[in-house]
Enzyme design. Structure first.
Site, PDB file in Angstrom:
ATOM      1  N   ASP A 122    -106.210 -35.607 -85.396  1.00  0.00           N
ATOM      2  CA  ASP A 122    -106.640 -36.047 -86.837  1.00  0.00           C
ATOM      3  C   ASP A 122    -106.714 -34.683 -87.783  1.00  0.00           C
ATOM      4  OD1 ASP A 122    -106.991 -37.704 -88.847  1.00  0.00           O
ATOM      5  OD2 ASP A 122    -109.356 -37.994 -88.339  1.00  0.00           O
TER       6      ASP A 122
ATOM      7  N   ARG B 155    -111.692 -35.730 -80.363  1.00  0.00           N
ATOM      8  CA  ARG B 155    -111.251 -36.126 -81.774  1.00  0.00           C
ATOM      9  C   ARG B 155    -111.182 -34.619 -82.604  1.00  0.00           C
ATOM     10  NH1 ARG B 155    -110.919 -41.437 -85.229  1.00  0.00           N
ATOM     11  NH2 ARG B 155    -109.936 -40.383 -87.208  1.00  0.00           N
TER      12      ARG B 155
ATOM     13  N   SER C 119    -100.984 -44.728 -85.215  1.00  0.00           N
ATOM     14  CA  SER C 119    -101.767 -45.812 -84.822  1.00  0.00           C
ATOM     15  C   SER C 119    -101.302 -47.092 -85.560  1.00  0.00           C
ATOM     16  CB  SER C 119    -103.328 -45.649 -85.472  1.00  0.00           C
ATOM     17  OG  SER C 119    -103.337 -45.901 -86.747  1.00  0.00           O
ATOM     18  N   SER C 120    -101.682 -48.354 -85.034  1.00  0.00           N
ATOM     19  CA  SER C 120    -100.983 -49.535 -85.557  1.00  0.00           C
ATOM     20  C   SER C 120    -101.399 -49.798 -86.914  1.00  0.00           C
ATOM     21  CB  SER C 120    -101.322 -50.814 -84.697  1.00  0.00           C
ATOM     22  OG  SER C 120    -102.748 -50.816 -84.323  1.00  0.00           O
TER      23      SER C 120
ATOM     24  N   ARG D 218    -115.288 -41.389 -84.780  1.00  0.00           N
ATOM     25  CA  ARG D 218    -114.975 -42.796 -84.573  1.00  0.00           C
ATOM     26  C   ARG D 218    -113.817 -42.668 -83.580  1.00  0.00           C
ATOM     27  NH1 ARG D 218    -114.365 -42.706 -90.487  1.00  0.00           N
ATOM     28  NH2 ARG D 218    -112.489 -41.838 -90.839  1.00  0.00           N
TER      29      ARG D 218
ATOM     30  N   ARG E  38     -98.820 -33.253 -97.885  1.00  0.00           N
ATOM     31  CA  ARG E  38     -99.289 -33.610 -96.516  1.00  0.00           C
ATOM     32  C   ARG E  38     -98.260 -33.635 -95.399  1.00  0.00           C
ATOM     33  NH1 ARG E  38    -103.714 -37.120 -96.470  1.00  0.00           N
ATOM     34  NH2 ARG E  38    -102.739 -38.221 -94.369  1.00  0.00           N
TER      35      ARG E  38
ATOM     36  N   HIS F 236     -98.598 -32.469 -91.136  1.00  0.00           N
ATOM     37  CA  HIS F 236     -98.010 -33.026 -90.147  1.00  0.00           C
ATOM     38  C   HIS F 236     -97.027 -31.883 -89.061  1.00  0.00           C
ATOM     39  CE1 HIS F 236     -99.580 -36.519 -91.124  1.00  0.00           C
ATOM     40  NE2 HIS F 236     -98.859 -36.797 -92.404  1.00  0.00           N
TER      41      HIS F 236
ATOM     42  N   LEU G 289     -96.951 -32.396 -65.389  1.00  0.00           N
ATOM     43  CA  LEU G 289     -97.880 -33.038 -66.352  1.00  0.00           C
ATOM     44  C   LEU G 289     -97.102 -34.217 -66.809  1.00  0.00           C
ATOM     45  CD1 LEU G 289    -100.455 -32.367 -68.412  1.00  0.00           C
ATOM     46  CD2 LEU G 289     -98.703 -32.026 -70.233  1.00  0.00           C
TER      47      LEU G 289
END
Ligand code: IPE
Ligand code: IPE
Ligand code: MG
Length: 250
Positions: A30, A198, A75-76, A204, A43, A47, A141
């Site tokens: 994140d 994270r 994520s969904s 979270r 943005r 990425h 891996l």
């Protein structure tokens, strides 16, 4: 920026877990957007740099002898983002696959996916499946990419699968226990999750591996994902080694 909180850095080595390499590490990658904003860039630049961080992390994970690395890439809930951003992310996935597949193959990396990657459309889904098939026999891996993944959706899917088996008379409801439920999850073939990282400073889980993280060690880092690198990964492994895992015992 320091990869670890003062607490983690200052922790005394304890007997249990000291120097142990986690078998399964998962990362919520994140902070790409904030990294770009800080630099006055769009943005998508965040990425793009995030994809570079993935390459470094992969190298570090192979070097550390980690068996399985699960990366939360989409994520969904990320479908709520603008069409432009979703399209940029799809383009990056395509580009990364084309550019990195040979290298993954050379390094002995097996690539697979959890979530609902078919939602990215037939063309990309076909490429993802082909990459997964091509690397299926590699055993250095296991890289698992969570794409259009939501943990609640995964858990509901497992419940539905077991209910269908019961309805078809193939399963006794009393046979449903933690082990059989775990087997019905998409992650059933992965080792127990040891360490969940994270980046970005958010504390979270954002619907990631809720079932699997029951006893994982959690590490929240005050750095944006594009700044994550080999050193940050090795610091995280060292911090894990200083944790004392008890699993409810003493
Ligand atoms: C993580 O970075 C990448 C994805 C969720 C696809 P973000 O895009 O969430 O970056 P921030 O959190 O807005 O900084
Ligand atoms: C979690 O990050 C998903 C990924 C890193 C792929 P988000 O940026 O989507 O999570 P929230 O919105 O901050 O909870
Ligand atoms: Mg975010």
């Amino acid at each position: 920026m320091s990869a670890l909180s003062a607490d983690d850095k200052g922790a005394e080595a304890v007997e249990t877990g000291a120097g142990v390499t986690p078998r399964h590490v998962a990362i919520i990658m994140d902070g790409n957007g904030r990294w770009a904003k800080k630099k006055g860039l769009p943005r998508v630049a965040g990425h793009r740099q995030g994809a570079e961080a993935v390459r470094k992390t992969l190298r570090a994970a192979v070097e550390a002898g980690v068996e399985c690395l699960t990366l939360y890439a989409f994520s969904s809930e990320n479908w709520r983002r603008s069409e432009e951003e979703v399209s940029d992310l799809k383009g990056l996935m395509r580009y990364y696959l084309e550019r990195e597949l040979d290298e993954l193959e050379r390094e002995g990396v097996r690539l697979s996916f959890i979530g609902n990657p078919s939602r990215f459309g037939e063309e990309l889904w076909g490429k993802l499946q082909a990459a997964s098939e091509r690397t299926a026999k590699n055993d250095k891996l296991h890289l698992v990419v969570a794409l259009s993944y939501g943990s609640r959706d995964e858990i509901v899917g497992a419940a539905r699968k077991l209910a269908q088996e019961v309805a078809a008379g193939k399963r006794d409801p009393n046979s449903i226990d933690e082990a059989s439920f775990d087997l019905a999850l998409q992650s059933h073939h992965l080792p127990e999750l040891d360490l969940l990282i994270r980046t970005s400073g958010e504390v979270r889980l954002s619907n990631f591996l809720l079932w699997q993280a029951a006893y994982a060690e959690l590490l929240f880092l005050d750095m944006y994902w594009p700044d994550f690198d080999e050193a940050a990964f090795h610091d995280a492994i060292a911090a894990y080694g200083r944790r004392q895992r008890r699993f409810g015992g003493r």
